[in-house]
Design a protein around this motif. Structure first.
Motif, mmCIF file in Angstrom:
data_model
loop_
_atom_site.group_PDB
_atom_site.id
_atom_site.type_symbol
_atom_site.label_atom_id
_atom_site.label_comp_id
_atom_site.label_asym_id
_atom_site.label_seq_id
_atom_site.Cartn_x
_atom_site.Cartn_y
_atom_site.Cartn_z
ATOM 1 N N ILE A 1 -16.227 3.599 -16.544
ATOM 2 C CA ILE A 1 -16.182 1.860 -15.553
ATOM 3 C C ILE A 1 -15.112 1.291 -15.633
ATOM 4 C CG2 ILE A 1 -17.076 0.157 -15.328
ATOM 5 C CD1 ILE A 1 -19.593 1.879 -15.544
ATOM 6 N N THR A 2 -14.455 1.153 -16.697
ATOM 7 C CA THR A 2 -13.187 0.074 -17.131
ATOM 8 C C THR A 2 -12.547 0.663 -16.297
ATOM 9 O OG1 THR A 2 -14.581 -2.092 -18.568
ATOM 10 C CG2 THR A 2 -11.976 -1.571 -18.274
ATOM 11 N N ALA A 3 -12.284 1.917 -17.137
ATOM 12 C CA ALA A 3 -11.034 2.736 -16.231
ATOM 13 C C ALA A 3 -10.917 3.123 -14.984
ATOM 14 C CB ALA A 3 -10.783 4.346 -17.224
ATOM 15 N N LEU A 4 -11.992 3.205 -14.356
ATOM 16 C CA LEU A 4 -11.949 3.781 -13.237
ATOM 17 C C LEU A 4 -12.073 2.549 -12.113
ATOM 18 C CD1 LEU A 4 -15.175 6.037 -12.701
ATOM 19 C CD2 LEU A 4 -13.006 6.735 -12.422
ATOM 20 N N THR A 5 -12.523 1.495 -12.720
ATOM 21 C CA THR A 5 -12.165 0.105 -11.696
ATOM 22 C C THR A 5 -9.999 -0.438 -11.831
ATOM 23 O OG1 THR A 5 -14.361 -0.311 -12.691
ATOM 24 C CG2 THR A 5 -12.476 -2.581 -11.901
ATOM 25 N N ARG A 6 -10.155 -0.066 -12.938
ATOM 26 C CA ARG A 6 -8.708 -0.574 -13.087
ATOM 27 C C ARG A 6 -7.885 0.441 -12.446
ATOM 28 N NH1 ARG A 6 -8.191 -0.643 -19.988
ATOM 29 N NH2 ARG A 6 -8.662 -2.876 -19.594
ATOM 30 N N THR B 1 -8.895 2.404 -10.111
ATOM 31 C CA THR B 1 -9.047 2.417 -8.444
ATOM 32 C C THR B 1 -8.438 0.947 -8.080
ATOM 33 O OG1 THR B 1 -11.370 2.455 -8.603
ATOM 34 C CG2 THR B 1 -11.233 1.511 -6.855
ATOM 35 N N GLY B 2 -8.289 0.382 -8.629
ATOM 36 C CA GLY B 2 -7.601 -1.111 -8.353
ATOM 37 C C GLY B 2 -6.997 -0.786 -8.199
ATOM 38 N N ARG B 3 -5.407 -0.597 -9.021
ATOM 39 C CA ARG B 3 -3.707 0.553 -8.566
ATOM 40 C C ARG B 3 -4.170 0.644 -7.033
ATOM 41 N NH1 ARG B 3 -3.371 3.058 -14.661
ATOM 42 N NH2 ARG B 3 -3.155 0.511 -15.528
ATOM 43 N N ARG C 1 -4.315 -1.388 -4.631
ATOM 44 C CA ARG C 1 -3.203 -2.361 -4.167
ATOM 45 C C ARG C 1 -1.451 -1.499 -3.736
ATOM 46 N NH1 ARG C 1 -2.775 -4.285 -10.010
ATOM 47 N NH2 ARG C 1 -5.140 -5.081 -10.201
ATOM 48 N N ALA C 2 -1.163 -0.127 -3.592
ATOM 49 C CA ALA C 2 -0.681 0.339 -3.256
ATOM 50 C C ALA C 2 -0.617 1.010 -2.206
ATOM 51 C CB ALA C 2 -0.013 1.466 -4.170
ATOM 52 N N SER C 3 -1.635 1.289 -2.332
ATOM 53 C CA SER C 3 -1.761 1.143 -0.576
ATOM 54 C C SER C 3 -2.511 0.714 0.363
ATOM 55 C CB SER C 3 -3.437 2.578 -0.133
ATOM 56 O OG SER C 3 -5.153 2.168 -0.454
ATOM 57 N N ALA C 4 -2.420 -0.419 0.217
ATOM 58 C CA ALA C 4 -2.851 -2.202 1.147
ATOM 59 C C ALA C 4 -1.534 -2.240 1.758
ATOM 60 C CB ALA C 4 -3.339 -3.306 -0.005
ATOM 61 N N PRO C 5 -1.837 -3.123 3.360
ATOM 62 C CA PRO C 5 -0.169 -3.117 4.274
ATOM 63 C C PRO C 5 0.316 -4.293 3.330
ATOM 64 C CG PRO C 5 -2.588 -2.947 5.201
ATOM 65 C CD PRO C 5 -3.034 -2.340 3.765
ATOM 66 N N LYS C 6 1.723 -4.407 3.430
ATOM 67 C CA LYS C 6 2.034 -5.942 3.489
ATOM 68 C C LYS C 6 2.215 -6.110 4.020
ATOM 69 C CE LYS C 6 5.468 -3.573 0.714
ATOM 70 N NZ LYS C 6 6.415 -2.843 -0.413
#
Length: 113
Positions: free
Chosen positions: A94-99, A101-103, A106-111
């Protein structure tokens, strides 16, 4: 005229037994074996008689963990260890999946400017 003492005797014994189990009774002693004033063997004897409720009240519960008195306990302990290990493994995943998913988030979020 004969009197029946067996009734009062059994009642007295029941009262004594009830009191001993309720309050507890401790017998302690040491046996020492010596030869020519050299101690060869010492045996310490400690005997406590009380009810299970009284024993638990004063913090004695060794019989719960004795494998000879609780034969199924070893299997339950092993299953418990296995389940804890599975839980740790799932928490790591779960910790690995959360990390991960979090990356991605952040990468796909519009600036924003």
């Amino acid at each position: 005229m004969p009197t029946d003492l067996s009734g009062s005797r059994s009642t007295g014994l029941v009262d004594i037994l009830d009191r001993v189990l309720d309050k507890g009774l401790v017998v302690a002693g040491d046996i020492k074996v010596s030869l020519a004033e050299v101690e060869l063997l010492t045996i310490r004897i400690r005997l406590m008689i009380c009810s299970i409720d009284k024993a638990e009240e004063i913090g004695l519960d060794w019989w719960k963990y004795d494998r000879h008195l609780s034969p199924g306990r070893e299997q339950v302990m092993q299953e418990n260890l296995e389940l804890r290990e599975q839980l740790r493994l799932l928490e790591r995943r779960i910790t690995a999946l959360t990390r991960t998913t979090g990356r991605r988030g952040r990468a796909s979020a519009p600036k924003q400017d």
